[in-house]
Scaffold this motif. Structure first.
Motif, short mmCIF file in Angstrom:
data_model
loop_
_atom_site.label_atom_id
_atom_site.label_comp_id
_atom_site.label_asym_id
_atom_site.label_seq_id
_atom_site.Cartn_x
_atom_site.Cartn_y
_atom_site.Cartn_z
N SER A 78 26.44 49.74 36.88
CA SER A 78 27.36 48.68 36.45
C SER A 78 28.59 48.60 37.33
O SER A 78 29.65 48.18 36.90
CB SER A 78 27.78 48.91 34.99
N TRP A 79 28.44 48.99 38.59
CA TRP A 79 29.61 49.09 39.47
C TRP A 79 30.36 47.76 39.57
O TRP A 79 31.60 47.74 39.58
CB TRP A 79 29.17 49.54 40.87
N LEU A 80 29.66 46.65 39.59
CA LEU A 80 30.34 45.36 39.73
C LEU A 80 31.18 45.00 38.52
O LEU A 80 32.07 44.16 38.61
CB LEU A 80 29.32 44.25 40.01
N LYS A 81 30.92 45.67 37.39
CA LYS A 81 31.78 45.45 36.23
C LYS A 81 33.07 46.25 36.34
O LYS A 81 34.02 46.01 35.59
CB LYS A 81 31.03 45.81 34.95
N MET A 82 33.11 47.21 37.24
CA MET A 82 34.35 47.95 37.53
C MET A 82 35.16 47.22 38.59
O MET A 82 36.39 47.21 38.54
CB MET A 82 34.02 49.37 37.98
N ALA A 83 34.47 46.64 39.56
CA ALA A 83 35.10 45.79 40.58
C ALA A 83 34.87 44.34 40.15
O ALA A 83 34.08 43.62 40.75
CB ALA A 83 34.50 46.07 41.95
N TYR A 84 35.58 43.93 39.12
CA TYR A 84 35.10 42.83 38.29
C TYR A 84 35.60 41.45 38.66
O TYR A 84 35.14 40.45 38.09
CB TYR A 84 35.44 43.11 36.82
N ALA A 85 36.55 41.34 39.59
CA ALA A 85 37.06 40.00 39.93
C ALA A 85 37.85 40.08 41.22
O ALA A 85 38.47 41.11 41.52
CB ALA A 85 37.95 39.45 38.81
N GLU A 86 37.85 38.98 41.96
CA GLU A 86 38.77 38.91 43.08
C GLU A 86 40.17 38.59 42.55
O GLU A 86 40.33 38.11 41.43
CB GLU A 86 38.33 37.87 44.10
N ILE A 87 41.17 38.86 43.36
CA ILE A 87 42.56 38.50 43.04
C ILE A 87 42.84 37.22 43.82
O ILE A 87 43.07 37.26 45.03
CB ILE A 87 43.52 39.65 43.41
N PRO A 88 42.78 36.07 43.15
CA PRO A 88 42.72 34.79 43.89
C PRO A 88 43.87 34.56 44.85
O PRO A 88 43.66 34.08 45.97
CB PRO A 88 42.67 33.74 42.77
N HIS A 89 45.09 34.86 44.43
CA HIS A 89 46.23 34.59 45.30
C HIS A 89 46.15 35.45 46.57
O HIS A 89 46.42 34.98 47.68
CB HIS A 89 47.53 34.85 44.55
N SER A 90 45.76 36.70 46.42
CA SER A 90 45.63 37.57 47.59
C SER A 90 44.58 37.03 48.56
O SER A 90 44.77 37.05 49.79
CB SER A 90 45.26 38.99 47.16
N VAL A 91 43.46 36.57 48.01
CA VAL A 91 42.41 36.03 48.87
C VAL A 91 42.88 34.76 49.58
O VAL A 91 42.58 34.55 50.76
CB VAL A 91 41.12 35.79 48.06
N ARG A 92 43.66 33.92 48.89
CA ARG A 92 44.21 32.73 49.55
C ARG A 92 45.12 33.13 50.72
O ARG A 92 45.09 32.51 51.78
CB ARG A 92 45.01 31.88 48.55
N LEU A 93 45.92 34.16 50.51
CA LEU A 93 46.79 34.63 51.59
C LEU A 93 45.98 35.07 52.80
O LEU A 93 46.30 34.73 53.94
CB LEU A 93 47.68 35.77 51.09
N LEU A 94 44.92 35.84 52.54
CA LEU A 94 44.04 36.28 53.64
C LEU A 94 43.50 35.07 54.40
O LEU A 94 43.56 35.02 55.64
CB LEU A 94 42.91 37.12 53.05
#
Length: 206
Positions: A78-94
């Motif tokens: 269930s690893w993807l439930k631990m890494a469960y979401a992107e941080i949208p603002h950070s990704v926009r900055l990238l």
């Protein structure tokens, strides 16, 4: 001195990484704390970050702790439930940095198996100009070798790098090498730093 490239940590900077939250939802906080006291899950995860095989490392630990075996195996299953979401603002900055022509690197403690799994879910994992990932390199932040890999590979002078990470010890190790650093707390504070450094406009930092 102008900044030539920005270096991002990944976990808790670009994606939410919270195994405690996952186990709390399954066990409750008290039982999760007991699990983490009785089983060295974080030590096992450090082995993953150094390049150990994902499934084998988790399942071998489960065999050594039969009372917790099902829960330990969830670290893999269930690893993807631990890494469960992107941080949208950070990704926009990238992405806005790349659009502005600023090279963007990853420097992350991340196992090979988890990194490849996450790459199938989070498209931006494939958008770095270069990614320096501990599992492939066999060295972890804050060890000096992992920073040396990035310096050699990127060919960017340390004082022309800006590195953001949520762990003070990782930031301190980079600062000792002459890197510019930003201790990540929220995307908003990182956005402000990128504007102050002249890397993004106010509009592109939102």
């Amino acid at each position: 001195m102008p900044i030539d490239a920005v270096v991002f940590d990944i976990g808790r900077v670009l994606i939410e990484w919270d195994p405690e939250r996952f186990y709390d939802s399954r066990l409750g906080e008290a039982e999760r704390m007991r699990l983490f006291r009785e089983v060295d899950l974080l030590g096992m995860n450090e082995g993953l970050d150094r390049g150990e095989d994902f499934k084998s490392a988790v399942y071998d630990l489960a065999e050594r702790h039969p009372a917790w075996a099902d829960e330990i195996r969830q670290w893999h299953d269930s690893w993807l439930k631990m890494a469960y979401a992107e941080i949208p603002h950070s990704v926009r900055l990238l992405r806005n940095l790349r659009r502005a022509g600023v090279p963007v690197f990853a420097l992350s403690n991340f196992g090979i198996g988890p990194f490849e799994l996450a790459s199938t879910v989070y498209p931006f994992f494939k958008e770095f100009d270069q990614a320096y990932v501990s599992g492939y390199l066999g060295t972890l932040k804050p060890e000096p070798e992992i920073y040396e890999h990035l310096e050699r590979g990127s060919k960017v002078a340390p004082n022309r790098l800006l590195f953001t990470d949520d762990r003070p010890e990782n930031i301190a190790a980079a600062a000792e090498r002459g890197w510019n650093t930003h201790l990540f707390t929220t995307p908003d504070t990182l956005a402000r730093r990128l504007v102050d450094e002249g890397l993004l406009s106010e509009e592109d930092a939102t």
